[in-house]
Write a protein that holds these residues in place. Sequence first.
Motif, mmCIF file in Angstrom:
data_model
loop_
_atom_site.group_PDB
_atom_site.id
_atom_site.type_symbol
_atom_site.label_atom_id
_atom_site.label_comp_id
_atom_site.label_asym_id
_atom_site.label_seq_id
_atom_site.Cartn_x
_atom_site.Cartn_y
_atom_site.Cartn_z
ATOM 1 N N VAL A 1 7.818 18.096 -34.795
ATOM 2 C CA VAL A 1 8.908 17.503 -34.047
ATOM 3 C C VAL A 1 8.313 16.703 -32.892
ATOM 4 O O VAL A 1 7.513 17.222 -32.116
ATOM 5 C CB VAL A 1 9.850 18.615 -33.509
ATOM 6 C CG1 VAL A 1 10.969 18.013 -32.693
ATOM 7 C CG2 VAL A 1 10.356 19.436 -34.654
ATOM 8 N N LYS A 2 8.702 15.462 -32.778
ATOM 9 C CA LYS A 2 8.233 14.620 -31.661
ATOM 10 C C LYS A 2 9.188 14.829 -30.488
ATOM 11 O O LYS A 2 10.385 14.697 -30.651
ATOM 12 C CB LYS A 2 8.199 13.157 -32.067
ATOM 13 C CG LYS A 2 7.174 12.863 -33.114
ATOM 14 C CD LYS A 2 7.159 11.380 -33.396
ATOM 15 C CE LYS A 2 6.126 11.090 -34.463
ATOM 16 N NZ LYS A 2 6.114 9.684 -34.827
ATOM 17 N N ARG A 3 8.586 15.129 -29.336
ATOM 18 C CA ARG A 3 9.409 15.340 -28.152
ATOM 19 C C ARG A 3 9.285 14.141 -27.219
ATOM 20 O O ARG A 3 8.212 13.541 -27.096
ATOM 21 C CB ARG A 3 8.982 16.587 -27.418
ATOM 22 C CG ARG A 3 9.192 17.807 -28.273
ATOM 23 C CD ARG A 3 8.936 19.021 -27.464
ATOM 24 N NE ARG A 3 9.127 20.179 -28.324
ATOM 25 C CZ ARG A 3 9.220 21.382 -27.863
ATOM 26 N NH1 ARG A 3 9.095 21.615 -26.587
ATOM 27 N NH2 ARG A 3 9.400 22.370 -28.675
ATOM 28 N N LYS A 4 10.354 13.847 -26.553
ATOM 29 C CA LYS A 4 10.365 12.728 -25.591
ATOM 30 C C LYS A 4 9.775 13.246 -24.267
ATOM 31 O O LYS A 4 10.023 14.377 -23.866
ATOM 32 C CB LYS A 4 11.779 12.247 -25.356
ATOM 33 C CG LYS A 4 12.372 11.605 -26.563
ATOM 34 C CD LYS A 4 13.766 11.123 -26.222
ATOM 35 C CE LYS A 4 14.422 10.511 -27.421
ATOM 36 N NZ LYS A 4 15.757 10.057 -27.137
ATOM 37 N N PRO A 5 8.989 12.401 -23.671
ATOM 38 C CA PRO A 5 8.463 12.823 -22.366
ATOM 39 C C PRO A 5 9.614 12.909 -21.340
ATOM 40 O O PRO A 5 10.474 12.071 -21.289
ATOM 41 C CB PRO A 5 7.488 11.732 -21.978
ATOM 42 C CG PRO A 5 7.610 10.669 -23.005
ATOM 43 C CD PRO A 5 8.491 11.140 -24.064
ATOM 44 N N SER A 6 9.564 13.919 -20.493
ATOM 45 C CA SER A 6 10.651 14.073 -19.516
ATOM 46 C C SER A 6 10.342 13.488 -18.181
ATOM 47 O O SER A 6 9.385 13.281 -17.650
ATOM 48 C CB SER A 6 11.068 15.484 -19.283
ATOM 49 O OG SER A 6 10.308 16.473 -19.801
#
Length: 118
Positions: free
Chosen positions: A113-118
């Motif tokens: 799963v690719k997570r978006k940088p916060s």
Amino acid sequence: MNDVTAAEARVAAARARLSGTVETLQTRLDPRTIARDTVESIADSSERALRSGVDTARRNPGIIAGTAALVGLWLARDKVKALVADVLPKRATTPKPATHSRVRTTRPRPLPVKRKPS
């Protein structure tokens, strides 16, 4: 007058022939006559076919017996199957392993799963 008398005689003869022809046609084309002739023809054909079949059966008794046995077995196929199933030992049924190369035997891995940088 001799010619006139001869002509009248020829006309009378032709009329008699025509009348006989018409009567013959009426008799042949009568529905009862046609039905009777048809029934007689069918009866004759049926009798000849029956005699031929009986003669063939007498010449080939083995084939007739075998055919009768096969028909009997086919008619009683469910009972025969039940009898054979009672006599033969039960086999344990185990599922066969898959041999196809594309068949997976383990669970597939989840996709990352690719997570978006916060």
